[in-house]
Design an enzyme around this catalytic site. Structure first.
Site, short mmCIF file in Angstrom:
data_model
loop_
_atom_site.label_atom_id
_atom_site.label_comp_id
_atom_site.label_asym_id
_atom_site.label_seq_id
_atom_site.Cartn_x
_atom_site.Cartn_y
_atom_site.Cartn_z
CG HIS A 190 -51.85 -1.89 76.57
ND1 HIS A 190 -51.38 -0.60 76.68
CD2 HIS A 190 -52.74 -2.05 77.58
CE1 HIS A 190 -51.97 -0.01 77.71
NE2 HIS A 190 -52.79 -0.87 78.27
CB CYS B 169 -48.73 1.21 77.94
SG CYS B 169 -48.08 0.30 76.52
#
Length: 981
Positions: free
Chosen positions: A532, A95
């Site tokens: 994330h 990510c």
């Protein structure tokens, strides 16, 4: 001053051996070679920590070959919406890659540079160069291909695996562990360094299209377009141990501290304004200090927010969640060397204003927090309370009620003492006024008085106060309160005026010539060891913010960006801010911007590659459509054959069956209410009427009765009682089904009533029902039959939802949460299908109620798992709970649409993240970081757990079971919590 136990960094924790290597590396201090305040020692520390992370067995990673995201089989689900931005597939803790690449790709100048990079020998790029050059050029080749797909792909997201693999090999350790989550700013720094080197190697750089004015401001020695675009210069001047110094340095990402600052202007002021340099030796007595001035700003100005610090005592990094605000447009004039004299003067003026502001706020605080004890209240309130006390009147009337206890002695009271502030000055005194002399005697022990009578509990009031005394006191208190209010208002106005002056010190035209507009915000959610990343990027053409979260690209807003970006909201906060000078990037050229969004902007080789990829995807869609058409045709042919077979029988609706051998849903649903149907027939069977008329009267009576039940009565009884489970027609009426469908359904109920076969008249009535059904089918369109079939499927799905939910609640009531959760979660997903994710709420079970019980189960299991993980050596049971129940179910809470679910999910995450600050065994750290990475996986489409096969026999007595469990939950209070939460 930074605590000696904490090293500020943007990387993962290092082992003690690596820290020693870092210290050794720091001894060889050399000037920063990559610009900014990043020195050689800091680079060495960063690289050592990276290597430690990569080879650490406690990495937040999956095994090589494990799939992070599986492409949907249906290619239509992967098809790009027209002109909508393309996402990037997460191929395993990538990510960070997606967030940075999307931010850079949407910089038009950078996209132009990458797309138009030309190799001298495209087929053998870099073969004769050094390994580093070869790697950089190979990465540039893959990046060009990736950018080409982001421009023209027909897919909603593309796979960046080739480019990612090159990066991972460069970040890898000798042991081969190369899947650790990389820090965004470090990755971006290396990426730009590689691209800069790629341009230097081949010296065939396309124009960056910057204005002539900006080019003249650039350093003549810098020829790389990457440097022109992203790198600036600042001058550091000051005194070090009595000796003056002046250094000019290049920076790419300018670091800003977060702790202790309200916004990035305050942090910039702290980083650039005169500050004291900490002495290396304690023997040094001379003060040292420096200030920074930007001599050249790049078109793309990137701020790195320092949100990680390494705690040496705990041996792991910690994330800083402090809130720091940032504007959509920032003016950099006050930090430029050309405005040095103006800024210095205004800083002095600002310092004086802030001192005045501090003094006024302290004075105001004396008024607003008056008193000498812990509890302080506004002075105007004190005066108001005194006035109310003086004006209150006690009751002199005697009633039957008496005080239960008489006071043996009065309370000793002292005169209030003058309050002295910390600076030894008396606190503000009230204005004086002349009062008549009042005899005051000291309070001493007095004889017991007879009990007084009261008629009710009343407020305290003066025992003795004369009219003249009260009048004078009222006048004084009124005047004092008015004076205090005037003083407070004056202070507030002066404070507001000073704050306006401070905030507007740099708002004149001379200090607003260098506007930088916010282009992208890179956000990190999680803790230091895992999390994330996603990016918010501003779409200049359509003037809106977009959120790039791996494969998902959605429209967003400034409000959402602020909530998730400034910090202080759960574990999400901005990690990197990217501003752009639009005047130097030609953002006003709309035609050029639109051109870069089309295939026309691609060089011939990339255009060919993207076209071939789109052609292959189109072929995949074509094959899928053909396969689906074939399956549909086969299903329709099979259905037609079944229908023909059924109609050929004389008793079509009594003998129908599904291919599996199970009774048709028409038969099953008729059996649920067979007793009610039989009762309706028995009410008319003795009448001297023909079978047809008896049938019609019976049907009309049932329709009337069920229509009444299916109206408001159902809504009033829900959720403790659900009449829909007793009869399909109640379900249809409640959901406003077509009247013809209701009539046909009720006729079917009579045609399936086998109990009528016991008498000749009953058989005649059932035969009449069959004839009516066949006549209805013949007269009505096939569409009506199809819709009736849909209603039966909906009702069956509704009953299966209730069955699963009841099974879960039965376990929930016994506190068997591990048993309850799979049932309730499966019921939730079935219910989402039943009511179209809440669009048609009445078709299913109350979603808020289901969400409550699922959430409560998860919270209980998570609490149990965390307690076992913390207190027990054998954590196998905790891991089983996490992997089999919590991790598969938790993502659904983020997509349920309920704020309580999102809040609960965040709290559960935080409980696990809290272990990062504790001393744990190596085995526990391994397990913790393994499922922490899963906890912070991007919230893509929620995968459903394996569905339980439900038989028709399971659904018997469903209404009774539902009513029993709801009554039990009502008595325990859980049902009220569920519907009111």
């Amino acid at each position: 001053m930074i605590d000696s136990g904490v090293i500020d960094l943007t990387s993962e924790p290092a082992d003690s051996e690596d820290i020693q290597k870092a210290i050794a590396a720091s001894l060889h201090e050399t000037p920063g070679i990559l610009g900014g305040q990043v020195t050689k020692e800091e680079q060495d520390i960063s690289r050592i920590l990276e290597a430690s992370l990569a080879e650490s067995k406690a990495g937040t990673k999956r095994k090589r070959g494990d799939l992070w995201f599986v492409d949907p089989l249906n290619p239509h689900e992967r098809k790009r919406s027209e002109k909508w931005p393309v996402g990037l597939k997460n191929v395993g803790n990538t990510c960070w890659f997606s967030a940075v690449i999307q931010s850079l790709f949407h910089l038009r100048q950078f996209r132009h540079l990458v797309l138009n990079f030309q190799f001298h020998q495209p087929t053998e790029a870099g073969v004769d160069g050094s390994p580093v050059d070869n790697r950089n050029l190979l990465f540039m080749k893959e990046l060009r291909s990736l950018f080409g797909l982001l421009v023209g792909s027909s897919k909603k997201y593309v796979d960046p695996s080739k480019a990612v693999e090159i990066l991972k090999e460069a970040f890898s350790s000798p042991t081969g562990g190369n899947d650790s989550q990389q820090d965004v700013s470090e990755f971006q720094h290396k990426l730009l360094e590689w691209l800069e080197d790629a341009f230097k190697v081949y010296k065939n750089k396309p124009s960056t299209s910057t204005s002539e004015e900006s080019k003249s401001d650039c350093d003549k020695e810098i020829k790389s377009p990457v440097v022109d675009l992203f790198y600036g210069q600042f001058k550091a001047e000051g005194i070090n141990e009595g000796k003056g110094f002046l250094n000019v340095e290049t920076f790419g990402q300018f670091p800003l501290q977060v702790s202790g600052f309200r916004d990035i202007h305050e942090s910039l002021e702290a980083a650039t304004s005169p500050g004291e340099i900490e002495a290396v030796s304690s023997d040094v007595t001379q003060k040292s200090g420096q200030e920074l001035w930007f001599t050249r700003l790049p078109p793309v100005l990137t701020f790195e927010l320092s949100r990680f610090q390494f705690n040496q005592q705990l041996g792991r990094p910690e994330k800083i969640h402090n809130k720091i605000e940032f504007p959509q447009v920032i003016y950099m004039d006050r930090y430029m060397e050309r405005n040095q004299s103006i800024t210095r003067q205004r800083r002095e003026d600002g310092k004086k204003l802030k001192e005045q502001l501090k003094l006024l706020k302290a004075k105001l605080d004396k008024f607003l927090r008056y008193g000498s004890g812990n509890k302080r209240v506004p002075l105007q309130d004190v005066l108001q309370y005194a006035l109310e006390f003086a004006q209150s009147k006690g009751s002199s009337e005697t009633t039957t009620a008496t005080l239960s206890t008489s006071l043996n002695q009065d309370v000793d009271m002292e005169s209030p003492r003058a309050t002295v502030s910390s600076d030894n000055k008396a606190s503000p005194r009230l204005p004086t006024c002349d009062l008549p002399d009042v005899a005051m005697s000291s309070y001493t022990r007095s004889p017991i008085r007879p009990p007084r009578t009261i008629d009710s509990v009343s407020s305290p009031s003066p025992r003795h106060v004369g009219e003249s005394e009260l009048k004078v006191l009222e006048n004084c208190l009124h005047r004092w309160r008015t004076e205090v209010e005037m003083d407070v208002r004056e202070l507030q106005e002066n404070i507001a005026s000073l704050e306006e002056k401070v905030s507007g010190m740099y708002s004149d035209e001379t200090m607003m010539k260098f506007p930088y507009h916010l282009h992208a915000v890179l956000v990190h959610e999680g803790q230091a060891a895992s999390g994330h990343y996603w990016a918010y990027i501003y779409d200049v053409i359509h003037e809106k913010w977009l959120k790039f979260n791996d494969i998902t690209v959605t429209e967003s807003s400034w409000e959402e960006l602020e909530k998730e970006g400034v910090g202080g909201y759960h574990n999400a906060s901005a990690y990197c801010l990217m501003y752009v000078d639009r005047s130097r990037l030609q953002y006003n050229d709309v035609a050029s911007a639109q051109h870069l969004e089309t295939m026309d902007c691609l060089p011939s080789d990339l255009s060919k590659m993207v076209t071939e990829d789109n052609r292959a995807f189109a072929k995949e869609i074509e094959l899928w459509n053909e396969d689906q058409a074939r399956k549909t045709a086969e299903a329709e042919a099979k259905a037609a054959a079944e229908k023909k077979m059924v109609k050929s029988q004389s008793t079509a609706y009594t003998q129908t069956s599904q291919l599996s051998g199970r009774p048709s849903l028409h038969v099953v649903h008729a059996q649920i209410s067979s007793q009610e149907t039989l009762k309706a027939v028995n009410n008319h069977i003795d009448l001297q009427l023909s079978p047809d008329k008896i049938l019609i009267q019976s049907v009309n009576q049932e329709l009337k009765r069920l229509s009444a039940l299916g109206g408001e009565q159902v809504q009033q009884l829900l959720p403790q009682d659900d009449l829909r489970l007793k009869h399909m027609l109640i379900y249809m009426v409640f959901n406003r089904a077509d009247i013809k469908l209701q009539q046909l359904t009720e006729l079917e109920q009579f045609s399936y009533l086998k109990n009528l076969e016991q008498s000749e008249k009953g058989r005649a009535i059932r035969s009449a029902a069959n004839e009516f059904v066949l006549r209805y089918q013949k007269d009505c369109s096939p569409e009506l039959e199809r819709r009736l079939e849909e209603w039966h499927n909906k009702y069956q799905l509704f009953r299966e939802v209730v069955y699963l939910f009841v099974k879960g609640l039965e376990a929930f009531s016994k506190e068997r949460f591990a048993e309850a959760l799979p049932y309730i979660d499966q019921a939730w997903h079935y219910n989402s299908d039943c009511c179209a994710n809440g669009k048609y709420e009445h078709f299913g079970v109350n979603r808020k109620m289901m969400a409550y019980f699922r959430r409560t189960c998860l919270q209980s299991l998570n609490t149990s798992a965390t307690e076992q993980f913390e207190s027990e050596e054998d954590i196998s049971e905790a891991l089983t709970l996490m992997n089999s129940l919590i991790l598969p179910t938790l993502p659904a809470l983020f997509t349920s649409g309920y704020a309580a679910d999102v809040s609960a999910a965040e709290e559960m995450r935080e409980k696990w993240c809290a272990f990062l600050g504790e001393q744990l065994s190596d085995s526990k750290i391994d397990k913790l970081q393994d499922f922490l990475s899963k906890l912070f996986e991007p919230p893509t489409e929620v995968k459903r757990q394996c569905s339980q096969h439900i038989r028709n026999s399971d659904l018997s007595d469903l209404y009774t079971r539902y009513k029993l469990i709801m009554d039990e939950l009502h008595k325990s209070g859980e049902l009220k919590k569920a519907v009111s939460c």
